[in-house]
Design a protein around this motif. Structure first.
Motif, PDB file in Angstrom:
ATOM      1  N   GLN A  31      13.076  33.044 -26.537  1.00 17.78           N
ATOM      2  CA  GLN A  31      14.087  32.348 -25.739  1.00 17.78           C
ATOM      3  C   GLN A  31      15.213  33.318 -25.347  1.00 17.78           C
ATOM      4  O   GLN A  31      15.715  33.272 -24.230  1.00 17.78           O
ATOM      5  CB  GLN A  31      14.644  31.138 -26.485  1.00 17.78           C
ATOM      6  N   SER A  36      16.905  31.931 -22.008  1.00 20.58           N
ATOM      7  CA  SER A  36      16.730  30.487 -21.866  1.00 20.58           C
ATOM      8  C   SER A  36      17.242  29.771 -23.103  1.00 20.58           C
ATOM      9  O   SER A  36      17.021  30.217 -24.229  1.00 20.58           O
ATOM     10  CB  SER A  36      15.247  30.156 -21.678  1.00 20.58           C
ATOM     11  N   ASP A  37      17.913  28.653 -22.873  1.00 29.07           N
ATOM     12  CA  ASP A  37      18.301  27.799 -24.004  1.00 29.07           C
ATOM     13  C   ASP A  37      17.653  26.423 -23.881  1.00 29.07           C
ATOM     14  O   ASP A  37      18.035  25.481 -24.552  1.00 29.07           O
ATOM     15  CB  ASP A  37      19.825  27.684 -24.119  1.00 29.07           C
ATOM     16  N   VAL A  41       9.732  26.056 -24.514  1.00 24.62           N
ATOM     17  CA  VAL A  41       9.491  27.500 -24.433  1.00 24.62           C
ATOM     18  C   VAL A  41       8.440  27.752 -23.366  1.00 24.62           C
ATOM     19  O   VAL A  41       7.381  27.130 -23.360  1.00 24.62           O
ATOM     20  CB  VAL A  41       8.972  28.056 -25.781  1.00 24.62           C
TER      21      VAL A  41
END
Length: 185
Positions: A31, A36-37, A41
């Motif tokens: 992540q 990305s949060d 995934v």
């Protein structure tokens, strides 16, 4: 009732909590690398990132060259061969194919010192303990890599798990029951 179990290659035993910790760490790294949060995934982008940075090799194979396998992992070579339809389905978000790719990543991480290659459909009759089973270990890794079990707001129900993390209802139900039985849900 038969006591025969269909398991794969016997490997060094690993406990579920150990595998879950490793998978959670790899998930967080993926992540972070993908900036990305999001709870979901992107396993395809994660594998492509590892490939582009020469940590692993990904090969896409035609269906005809692997008709009975979705993917193969070669941990010593840090290589995954993915059947073309499996790859394309993972790109479009099909839960089974996303799980397959996470499963093969699990083999690369957990079984680097094991002597064999690993196939997503491989099974043989065996009596070894399930914690010594390469396929069970890779499944545990895949489930924990794809599902952030620490994110309790998304693990309240199997349906919420499936929708949030892009896994099948079967996988969501299994993980939800494990979280409940261990007091993590």
């Amino acid at each position: 009732m038969s006591n025969v179990r269909y398991l794969a290659n016997k490997v060094i035993p690993l406990q579920q909590d150990f595998i879950w910790r490793i998978a959670s760490t790899v998930r967080a790294s993926a992540q972070n690398a993908l900036n990305s949060d999001e709870p979901l995934v992107d396993i395809v982008s994660a594998l492509e990132h590892l490939h582009n940075n020469e940590f692993i090799t990904i090969e896409i194979a035609e269906f005809s060259s692997m008709p009975s396998e979705y993917a193969l992992a070669f941990p010593k070579e840090r290589k995954i061969i993915i059947r073309e339809d499996t790859y394309e389905n993972a790109v479009t978000g099909f839960p089974r194919d996303r799980f397959t790719l996470a499963h093969e990543l699990g083999h690369l991480i957990l079984h680097v010192n094991a002597p064999h290659h690993y196939a997503s459909a491989q099974s043989v009759v065996s009596n070894h303990h399930y914690t010594e089973d390469a396929e069970w270990q890779a499944n545990e890794f895949a489930a924990s890599f794809l599902i952030d079990h620490k994110n309790k707001q998304f693990t309240r129900t199997p349906l919420l798990i499936a929708r949030t993390f892009g896994v099948s209802h079967e996988v969501a139900g299994i993980v939800w029951r494990k979280l409940r039985s261990s007091g993590l849900a």
